[in-house]
Design a protein around this motif. Structure first.
Motif, mmCIF file in Angstrom:
data_model
loop_
_atom_site.group_PDB
_atom_site.id
_atom_site.type_symbol
_atom_site.label_atom_id
_atom_site.label_comp_id
_atom_site.label_asym_id
_atom_site.label_seq_id
_atom_site.Cartn_x
_atom_site.Cartn_y
_atom_site.Cartn_z
ATOM 1 N N PRO A 118 -9.811 -1.371 -2.646
ATOM 2 C CA PRO A 118 -8.996 -0.439 -1.858
ATOM 3 C C PRO A 118 -8.279 -1.145 -0.705
ATOM 4 O O PRO A 118 -8.810 -2.083 -0.095
ATOM 5 C CB PRO A 118 -10.018 0.571 -1.324
ATOM 6 C CG PRO A 118 -11.136 0.522 -2.312
ATOM 7 C CD PRO A 118 -11.197 -0.916 -2.778
ATOM 8 N N GLY A 119 -7.060 -0.695 -0.440
ATOM 9 C CA GLY A 119 -6.274 -1.267 0.641
ATOM 10 C C GLY A 119 -5.371 -2.410 0.225
ATOM 11 O O GLY A 119 -4.559 -2.874 1.022
ATOM 12 N N ARG A 120 -5.467 -2.856 -1.023
ATOM 13 C CA ARG A 120 -4.587 -3.916 -1.519
ATOM 14 C C ARG A 120 -3.412 -3.260 -2.228
ATOM 15 O O ARG A 120 -3.580 -2.295 -2.952
ATOM 16 C CB ARG A 120 -5.316 -4.846 -2.494
ATOM 17 C CG ARG A 120 -6.598 -5.486 -1.976
ATOM 18 C CD ARG A 120 -6.390 -6.249 -0.682
ATOM 19 N NE ARG A 120 -7.504 -7.122 -0.377
ATOM 20 C CZ ARG A 120 -8.490 -6.822 0.455
ATOM 21 N NH1 ARG A 120 -8.537 -5.658 1.039
ATOM 22 N NH2 ARG A 120 -9.450 -7.682 0.700
ATOM 23 N N ARG A 121 -2.196 -3.806 -2.029
ATOM 24 C CA ARG A 121 -1.002 -3.189 -2.611
ATOM 25 C C ARG A 121 -0.794 -3.553 -4.073
ATOM 26 O O ARG A 121 -0.551 -2.701 -4.911
ATOM 27 C CB ARG A 121 0.244 -3.592 -1.818
ATOM 28 C CG ARG A 121 0.360 -2.918 -0.488
ATOM 29 C CD ARG A 121 1.698 -3.217 0.163
ATOM 30 N NE ARG A 121 2.141 -4.600 0.051
ATOM 31 C CZ ARG A 121 1.812 -5.577 0.883
ATOM 32 N NH1 ARG A 121 1.023 -5.328 1.907
ATOM 33 N NH2 ARG A 121 2.277 -6.795 0.713
#
Length: 152
Positions: free
Chosen positions: A123-126
């Motif tokens: 989570p939080g990675r594009r």
């Protein structure tokens, strides 16, 4: 099965994916416009001597691509898809479509695809690099459909 690049912007990614296509024995379709010239030295360096071995077809637009590739399912590979590529049943004739490096897919192009899959990430990675993501999904699609080169 075809690997498809929608309006690629980075020549090194295209060269790398031309090399992947040549090594995996699959065609590479490129939907223009591209963000570089096909004589770009960075593309040639990334693709090395595999560029001539790749079966590459360029299309002047999305509409021309869709008009010519009518009998295959368009599968978008995008971080926004809720369905994971590992839980998707690929078909031997699928068109595996990668969006632009900077923007992904415009909504109307994504809506025009039959299916969409993503690669799971923390989570939080594009997103992953385009060439890396294409290699991950393409290899799984070829494995599922018994089209991986045997290396014999």
């Amino acid at each position: 099965m075809h690997l498809v690049l929608f309006q690629p912007e980075i020549p090194q990614n295209v060269g790398t994916l031309m090399r992947l296509a040549a090594c995996m024995g699959i065609p590479l379709d490129i939907i223009e416009p591209c963000g570089f010239l096909f004589t770009d030295k960075h593309m040639r360096r990334a693709g090395m001597d595999y560029l001539e071995l790749a079966s590459t077809h360029r299309f002047s637009s999305w509409e021309n691509f869709c008009a010519e590739r009518t009998k295959a399912r368009r599968v978008a590979i995008t971080p926004s898809a809720p369905q994971l590529y590992t839980e998707f049943a690929f078909d031997p004739s699928d068109l595996l479509i990668m969006g632009q490096e900077s923007m992904g897919f415009p909504p109307e192009i994504l809506d025009d695809c039959h299916e969409a899959v993503s690669i799971p990430m923390i989570p939080g990675r594009r997103s992953l690099n385009l060439a890396l993501a294409a290699a991950i999904v393409t290899t799984e699609a070829l494995r599922q459909t018994n089209q991986l080169p045997r290396g014999d």
